[in-house]
Scaffold this motif. Structure first.
Motif, PDB file in Angstrom:
ATOM      1  N   GLU A 579      10.279  -9.074  33.723  1.00 55.10           N
ATOM      2  CA  GLU A 579       9.803  -9.938  32.650  1.00 55.10           C
ATOM      3  C   GLU A 579       9.729  -9.179  31.326  1.00 55.10           C
ATOM      4  O   GLU A 579      10.029  -9.724  30.264  1.00 55.10           O
ATOM      5  N   LYS A 610       5.647 -17.826  27.786  1.00 49.79           N
ATOM      6  CA  LYS A 610       5.354 -17.161  29.056  1.00 49.79           C
ATOM      7  C   LYS A 610       5.857 -17.992  30.231  1.00 49.79           C
ATOM      8  O   LYS A 610       6.422 -17.459  31.200  1.00 49.79           O
ATOM      9  N   ALA A 614       8.769 -16.983  32.961  1.00 48.53           N
ATOM     10  CA  ALA A 614       8.415 -17.070  34.383  1.00 48.53           C
ATOM     11  C   ALA A 614       9.345 -18.035  35.115  1.00 48.53           C
ATOM     12  O   ALA A 614       9.761 -17.771  36.258  1.00 48.53           O
ATOM     13  N   SER A 618      11.761 -17.190  38.215  1.00 48.95           N
ATOM     14  CA  SER A 618      11.613 -17.915  39.480  1.00 48.95           C
ATOM     15  C   SER A 618      12.966 -18.368  40.017  1.00 48.95           C
ATOM     16  O   SER A 618      13.170 -18.431  41.234  1.00 48.95           O
ATOM     17  N   MET A 628       6.083 -18.251  42.298  1.00 46.58           N
ATOM     18  CA  MET A 628       5.981 -17.690  40.951  1.00 46.58           C
ATOM     19  C   MET A 628       4.615 -17.984  40.331  1.00 46.58           C
ATOM     20  O   MET A 628       4.011 -17.114  39.692  1.00 46.58           O
ATOM     21  N   VAL A 632       1.778 -15.217  38.621  1.00 51.19           N
ATOM     22  CA  VAL A 632       1.619 -15.160  37.163  1.00 51.19           C
ATOM     23  C   VAL A 632       0.285 -15.809  36.803  1.00 51.19           C
ATOM     24  O   VAL A 632       0.044 -16.977  37.129  1.00 51.19           O
ATOM     25  N   TYR A 969       3.686 -10.533  38.067  1.00 50.10           N
ATOM     26  CA  TYR A 969       4.339 -10.522  36.761  1.00 50.10           C
ATOM     27  C   TYR A 969       3.318 -10.609  35.627  1.00 50.10           C
ATOM     28  O   TYR A 969       2.209 -11.101  35.809  1.00 50.10           O
TER      29      TYR A 969
END
Length: 974
Positions: A579, A610, A614, A618, A628, A632, A969
């Motif tokens: 990330e 964000k 993400a 994923s 995911m 997160v 992450y």
């Protein structure tokens, strides 16, 4: 549609003029040549201002705008203008010191060229013109470009940033509301009621029919084909077919269709009636086409699977009976020999024989031999006939689809109509004179009974197999489908072709029909002559006993300096979470700006950035949204699903990936590995757990019972992926070579392309030649390839034994006009390239156009092979580029780690979303690596280390083990 819902494509939004840096001399002469009148006008200015005036004059005429940064122009253009003006070369362009001076210059240039400013009057005229265009259902993407061309034609200075965009969006918002109402008014009350019913979950069902119609088909089975036939029948019963002839522009229909599939039934019911019914009507029109295409593919897959299983059973039986046959033959031979050796003076009685031979064993042996004989002659056909009852469960309805045939294939349509009459009870039996020429060889011994009458099961089964082949070749087609229409229905229509015929020859740089034969002949003789000169010095090939013998090319030695430097670089690359890498690359390239909804508005949900990163991870890692969201903080499943539904899709992934590729190409370190004009393509196989029509068996890697899909990627010599496509493993990869080349939306100007053996056919050779690509595959068993000459009477010296067949250049000349028509259609992407290539491939050798392409391909292939076996640098180039593509396969395996690296979804759109995200992440890692490796090399050089570009050219830009794709992450704050 409100004003803030405008949907201009990000790549076509207003941007400041991008000055060309990479262009041909012809393009420079076309755009930057000054007329005598221009020179006379420019001569009125002071000498040190003339180059500035020349640039602004040419830019206004070319772009409709003045240049703000004249020193951003290519030095080639500046000095080309200097030469025309008789001025000395210059490194910089002097600009006016005072704004008043520049204003005066602008005013003079406008007066000279007859341009006027963009004022209220000009805007009113433009708005009126835009309204007329928008009423023809033009989308803002196209309308924006047309508006710029309109203003240029009207000699009006194009307005500043976002002015034109806002006007286009505003006009489209109002006009498209009118189109929604017009389209809605055309719908019958019955069709509106049917649309309403589609959006409601009926009693006893779990999903609305609208939801089911959006599903990607599962693998072909009797139940799935029956289900899709029922959906097609339901769709037809809505009366949507009556609307088609009255409908609007196809691009507008496609836009509304794509918009509709992004929503669920609940969301669509919230729209106002005009928009809701217009969207759903377009959805039904496009879905009907898609259903027909899906049914064709399902029938194809069902028949192929049936043939595959029958062949497997036949092989198993053959193996079993072969063992029994050996014993049976021994028994019969022993018995026969016993009879032959029996004394003549002694009568042979059965009791005497059975004392010597087992009666039971002999009878069983004779039975086994009869069984084996039937298995050899008719066994495969008998096994196929056992599948007929299963086929009939859907075939009676499948054959009712609105098929048509091309000229010359009418007998097949007659057979289809006979089966329809038999099913309807109009005919009681098959006429004795019914066509049987379509029957495959396996059923020819089984299709008549002992009285000579045609047996329906074998005859109809033969028809089902023949229809599969005819649908592949285009002899049989569905006019109402999208991809399985007639062959020329995939091409530029005749009116468009005739209007652009001359320009097509010029754009493709191909000779006219009357010169093609002489051009190809001269080109062939030059290629053979050049190869003959190089044949001796290059010891890779020799001709022995009239056959080509090849040595194994010496393996390229990797210098110690390269190995050492690669280890230093790999050790110097710091570990980085995936990330963090994506965010760093985004800061430098801005790829995330391409993630906008289909409506193209710029609004963003809370915590968008964000969630976007993400969501991409994923998909690229195969984690999925549930896993995911658990990894997160602050990002929920619903947030991820919303972003994936509206922002992260194949189109936006492709545009964002192209942004990274473009900016990677501009990095100085990229040039060391290639110029971005060479590429290769190859498929990487992934196992798939879900049921999908795209999946197919791939025994080579996954055994007899496991299915897989292929991710076909095009990789440049700079390691960048510029095209990604999810494909079935069943067809030959050669079908998809041109898709990536023609759909390349990056700035890479690919001119040479290589593949392995699976990527080549003679037709691909021909099409690449016509489209201006030099195709150079690595062909397995090269020495066994058939080579052709163009004139049987010409002596080609040492190559005479190899050139022992003659390509039919006359048919190429005969079909040349049609071949250029096909090539231009491919270039303008009137249909997916793999669809056109498949039609041409499956039509050979019956179709003259396919034969022409094949014979042209034979000529080009022969020229290439003769060069390949005599040109060591070419062989090395091909090998190195294929190595880059194959090495790059390791990176997706590293990143796509979740669920054992296997696809868990069968939906094509979801598969493509994962595949395109994976390519985007691959390109982001490439960009990050290139920047860091460049810094490492610079640091080594600053320390006095000698690191030359030749060594760097062998350094991989795709080390990947420092990238951490798993874990929790966004541990650190953004």
């Amino acid at each position: 549609m409100t004003t803030n819902e405008g949907f201009l494509n990000q790549r076509q939004r207003y941007q400041s003029i991008k000055l060309p840096q990479d262009f041909s001399d012809e393009e420079m002469a076309r755009d930057w040549t000054l007329s005598d009148a221009d020179k006379k006008e420019i001569s009125k200015y002071r000498k040190n201002s003339r180059i500035f005036i020349a640039i602004q004059l040419s830019a206004l005429r070319l772009y409709g705008r003045f240049l703000a940064e004249v020193n951003g122009l290519s030095p080639r253009i500046v000095n080309y203008l200097n030469n025309q003006l008789g001025l000395p070369p210059s490194l910089t362009v002097p600009t006016p010191d005072r704004e008043a001076t520049f204003s005066e210059y602008r005013k003079n240039i406008l007066n000279y060229l007859g341009f006027s400013k963009y004022d209220d009057e000009a805007q009113a005229r433009l708005q009126k013109w835009l309204e007329q265009q928008a009423l023809q259902a033009n989308l803002p993407d196209e309308l924006f470009l047309r508006a710029e061309r309109y203003l240029l034609a009207e000699r009006v200075v194009l307005p500043g940033a976002s002015v034109l965009e806002r006007l286009v969006i505003s006009v489209c918002a109002e006009t498209h509301e009118q189109l929604f109402e017009v389209l809605c008014d055309r719908l019958t009350p019955e069709l509106r009621t049917a649309i309403d019913n589609l959006l409601v979950v009926q009693a006893g069902d779990q999903r609305s029919l609208f939801y089911l119609l959006k599903e990607y088909p599962p693998s072909a089975s009797i139940s799935s084909i029956q289900s899709y036939l029922e959906r097609y029948r339901t769709l037809e019963e809505t009366g949507i077919g009556k609307l088609e002839a009255q409908c609007v522009d196809p691009a507008f229909i496609d836009y509304l269709y794509k918009l509709a599939v992004r929503y669920n039934a609940r969301d669509i019911k919230r729209f106002k009636e005009p928009k809701r019914y217009a969207m759903m009507a377009c959805f039904l029109l496009e879905t009907r086409k898609g259903l027909l295409d899906s049914l064709v593919k399902m029938h194809d897959q069902f028949i192929m699977d049936m043939l595959r299983k029958a062949k497997h059973i036949h092989e198993m039986k053959h193996r079993e009976f072969r063992k029994r046959q050996k014993k049976a033959i021994d028994t019969v031979l022993d018995t026969t020999q016993l009879i032959i050796d029996w004394p003549d003076d002694k009568p042979l009685h059965k009791t005497d024989l059975w004392q010597q031979v087992s009666e039971k064993q002999l009878l069983e042996s004779i039975t086994d031999l009869h069984s084996f004989k039937r298995l050899e002659e008719r066994g495969y056909g008998d096994i196929l006939l056992g599948r007929y009852p299963s086929l009939r469960k859907y075939f009676a309805e499948f054959i009712q689809l609105p098929f048509a045939v091309k000229s010359g294939t009418e007998p097949l349509m007659n057979v289809i109509n006979l089966v329809r009459q038999l099913d309807a009870g109009i005919l009681k039996k098959i006429p004795d004179n019914a066509p049987t020429g379509f029957m495959p060889q396996e059923l020819r011994r089984s299709y008549k009974d002992k009285d000579g009458h045609i047996k329906r099961n074998a005859w109809e089964l033969g028809l089902a197999i023949a229809m599969k082949e005819a649908l592949r070749s285009g002899d049989l087609y569905l006019p109402q489908s999208k991809q399985h229409v007639s062959f020329w229905g995939l091409m530029l229509d005749e009116r468009h072709w005739q209007a652009n015929r001359e320009a097509s020859y010029e754009a493709l740089q191909q000779p006219y029909q009357d010169a093609v034969k002489s051009t190809l002949t001269l080109q062939f003789h030059q290629a053979v002559g050049k190869a003959e000169k190089c044949f001796g010095p290059d010891t890779f090939a020799e001709i022995k006993d009239g056959k080509l013998k090849l040595k194994k090319d010496d393996k390229a030695e990797i210098p110690d300096a390269v190995i050492k430097l690669q280890k230093v670089i790999d050790a110097s690359l710091p570990p980085i979470r995936i990330e963090q890498l994506l965010m760093e690359v985004d800061q430098q390239t801005g790829f995330s700006r391409h993630f906008i909804p289909l409506q193209q508005h710029q609004s963003r949900p809370a915590n968008f950035y964000k969630t976007l990163i993400a969501a991409m991870i994923s998909q690229a890692t195969n984690l999925g949204v549930v896993a995911m969201s658990a990894s997160v903080k602050g990002v929920t499943v619903d947030m991820l699903r919303h972003v994936l539904q509206f922002y992260v899709r194949e189109e936006t992934n492709k545009n964002a990936s192209a942004e990274i590729v473009n900016q990677h190409h501009q990095l100085p370190f990229s040039d060391i590995h290639g110029s971005g004009t060479l590429s290769s393509s190859d498929a990487q196989r992934f196992k798939i757990r879900a049921d999908s029509l795209l999946a197919s068996y791939y025994p080579r890697y996954y055994g007899y019972y496991e299915k897989a899909i292929g991710i076909y990627t095009h990789v440049s010599d700079q390691y960048a992926v510029y095209s990604t496509k999810a494909i079935s493993c069943s067809p030959r990869e050669a079908l998809y070579v041109l898709d990536g080349l023609l759909e390349n939306n990056s700035i890479l100007k690919i001119r040479e392309h290589t593949t392995d053996t699976h990527g080549y056919t003679e037709i691909v050779f021909a099409l690449c030649y016509l489209l201006g690509y030099y195709f150079m595959p690595r062909i397995r068993d090269l020495k066994d390839q058939q080579l052709y000459k163009v004139d049987r009477n010409v002596n080609h010296g040492i190559f005479n034994p190899l050139l022992n067949k003659t390509a039919d250049i006359d048919i190429v000349e005969e079909q040349w006009e049609a071949m250029i028509h096909v090539a231009q259609s491919l270039k303008e992407r009137t249909a997916p390239a793999h669809v056109i290539v498949q039609r041409l491939t499956n039509s050979f050798p019956a179709d003259r156009l396919s034969r022409a392409f094949t014979n042209l391909g034979r000529i080009i292939k022969t020229e290439y092979i003769l060069r390949y076996v005599t040109d060591k640098p070419l062989r090395r180039t091909v090998q190195l580029q294929l190595n880059k593509g194959e090495y790059r396969h390791k990176l997706p395996r590293w990143v796509f780690f979740a669920n054992q690296g296997e696809f868990t979804t069968g939906d094509y759109e979801e598969i493509m979303n994962k595949a395109s995200c994976l390519s985007l992440v691959s390109n982001a890692i490439l960009y990050w690596n290139t920047s860091r490796i460049s810094d490492i090399v610079e640091g080594l050089r600053n320390q006095g280390e000698l690191v030359d570009d030749e060594t760097l050219a062998h350094i991989s830009l795709l080390p990947y083990k420092h990238v951490l794709p798993n874990g929790t992450y966004f541990i650190e704050e953004e």
